[in-house]
Design an enzyme around this catalytic site. Structure first.
Site, PDB file in Angstrom:
ATOM      1  N   HIS A 146       0.858  -1.412  -0.320  1.00  0.00           N
ATOM      2  CA  HIS A 146      -0.085  -0.064  -0.039  1.00  0.00           C
ATOM      3  C   HIS A 146       0.942   1.101   0.121  1.00  0.00           C
ATOM      4  O   HIS A 146       0.698   1.966   0.723  1.00  0.00           O
ATOM      5  CB  HIS A 146      -0.925  -0.035   1.068  1.00  0.00           C
ATOM      6  N   ARG A 208      -7.255   4.311  -0.539  1.00  0.00           N
ATOM      7  CA  ARG A 208      -6.609   3.023  -0.027  1.00  0.00           C
ATOM      8  C   ARG A 208      -5.214   2.626  -0.722  1.00  0.00           C
ATOM      9  O   ARG A 208      -4.058   2.516   0.056  1.00  0.00           O
ATOM     10  CB  ARG A 208      -7.507   1.971  -0.110  1.00  0.00           C
ATOM     11  N   GLU A 233     -11.879  -0.188  -7.612  1.00  0.00           N
ATOM     12  CA  GLU A 233     -12.640   1.148  -8.171  1.00  0.00           C
ATOM     13  C   GLU A 233     -11.990   1.753  -9.183  1.00  0.00           C
ATOM     14  O   GLU A 233     -10.819   1.701  -9.309  1.00  0.00           O
ATOM     15  CB  GLU A 233     -12.960   2.248  -6.726  1.00  0.00           C
TER      16      GLU A 233
END
Length: 456
Positions: A146, A208, A233
């Site tokens: 991430h 995120r 998304e």
């Protein structure tokens, strides 16, 4: 007569290429591997020098020649980069005016497992190596996963930089933290005066892990973002908007999400994928000769190992359709870029998110027909040497073409030289030509054209 070595429109005369064809819809596409043996190519860019600029996650930046299939390392910072799991040398972008400002921006993680950080650094390309590093943004909290790190330079010469939440769900909604954001800075690292908060690089929050950024011809910025176990998304990035994470996953469709969305100016996605597919980078593709991809956004996909073509409405606000291609044919597809002849390059990342087979990954190219208005009706008797062309090169015409007309044009159609063929050997000075693709065309007296592609 010397042996002809030419780059044709979609046929390269190197025996190592031309591996196979695939059918995409009704279009036949040639597929080649232009280079293999890479260690997780994370970013690929089709450079103005017609090389593929590539980052490898361990800390290598290279220029890969798609014709000669050679790799030239121009930066090795393996000793400075911390690579573990999904961290390492990640995003890269070239200055949009690279010819006059040969600057390259890169993002990478550094430090130790217990104190991992991420920074954005600018280098200058001197024609051989990347030199003179200048830290633009530093001390962003990193993680082995991430880290975001996709970079995009906008027309106003500001830079967007995606940061992941670094596995801390408190960061994305905290305007005082740089994680879980899109950041917008000037190319010298200063903060644009029209950012949402004065003196703050945050462009949007509530992310995120954004892995794809695209400036569309319609002026909108599109992005792809990884969800957790649901709701990957596809979104429009807008300044000052909140994208909800971790309070909202996907659409605002639960009562708690609806309350948060109403109170926090949340921008909902255009499209979600559940189960997750791990979407990566995005490009916009135009090529009337390739209808399956024409005027669509192409998305490279990691976990589901495929390429998705998305058709938007005219306003760019609705995804009208999505179609899936190349599923499980080339493994995980990390990145995508488009060449001057509308060929499509894909960076492959193996079969698993973990680097279980280092130094085995590839860059492949898809060569469909194109709509550049140039055919491949090639007169085999025409030779050009050297090719790739040097500052001076020679064209050898067969006797039966004497008296016909030839022209040399760049890929915009600008005529570089035009004349009647007076002899079998024509010497051309190209010292003022920039690096790139060129077309040598011969117009026969019957109106038919014979065309060869050149590269400098």
């Amino acid at each position: 007569m010397r042996k002809l070595v030419l780059l044709f429109l979609f046929s390269i005369s190197y025996n190592a290429l031309a591996q196979t064809n695939v059918t995409i819809g009704s279009t036949t596409v040639e597929v080649d591997t232009i280079y293999t043996g890479l260690d997780i190519p994370w970013e690929i860019i089709y450079g103005p020098d017609v090389f593929i600029w590539t980052t490898e996650r361990k800390g290598i930046i290279s220029r890969i020649d798609p014709v000669a299939q050679t790799k030239t390392v121009i930066l090795n910072i393996v000793s400075s980069v911390y690579q573990n799991s999904e961290s390492g040398l990640l995003g890269m972008v070239l200055h949009p005016n690279f010819a006059t400002n040969p600057e390259v921006f890169i993002a990478y993680t550094y430090g130790t497992f217990s104190n991992l950080r991420e920074k954005l650094v600018k280098y200058t390309y001197n024609g051989t190596n990347l030199i003179n590093p200048v830290v633009i943004l530093d001390n962003i909290i990193g993680n082995t996963t991430h880290n975001g790190s996709r970079l995009l330079i906008l027309p106003d010469n500001t830079l967007l930089f995606s940061t992941g939440d670094a596995q801390n769900q408190l960061f994305p909604q905290d305007m005082n933290e740089l994680n879980g954001k899109l950041l917008r800075i000037n190319l010298d690292g200063t903060i644009p005066s029209d950012n949402p908060v004065a003196g703050n690089p945050v462009y949007s929050l509530g992310h995120r892990n954004v892995q794809g950024l695209l400036l569309h011809p319609n002026g909108k910025i599109y992005m792809s973002e990884h969800g957790a176990s649901t709701d990957d998304e596809f979104q429009v990035a807008e300044m000052g908007r909140n994208y909800g994470w971790p309070n909202v996953e996907g659409f605002c469709n639960s009562s708690n999400e609806q309350t948060f969305c109403a109170a926090n100016n949340v921008k909902e996605p255009l499209l979600v994928w559940t189960p997750t597919i791990a979407p990566s980078d995005l490009v916009y593709y135009q090529n009337a000769a390739f209808p399956e991809f024409n005027n669509k956004i192409l998305l490279s996909v990691l976990k589901d190992k495929k390429l998705i073509a998305m058709q938007l409405n005219e306003a760019g606000t609705v995804v009208l359709s999505q179609a899936q291609y190349l599923t499980n044919q080339f493994g995980r597809l990390r990145d995508i870029c488009v060449g001057a002849q509308k060929e499509i390059y894909l960076a492959t990342n193996g079969s698993s998110w973990s680097n279980t087979n280092p130094n085995t990954h590839s860059i492949i190219v898809l060569r469909p027909p194109n709509d550049l208005g140039i055919n491949d009706n090639v007169a085999n008797g025409i030779s050009v040497y050297p090719n790739p062309i040097a500052n001076e090169f020679t064209i050898e015409f067969p006797d039966n073409l004497i008296g016909n007309h030839y022209s040399l044009t760049d890929m915009t159609g600008r005529i570089i030289q035009s004349s009647t063929i007076a002899s079998t050997a024509t010497r051309i000075n190209s010292t003022e030509l920039s690096k790139g693709m060129y077309a040598l065309s011969v117009t026969l007296k019957n109106g038919k054209k014979l065309i060869k592609k050149l590269i400098k």
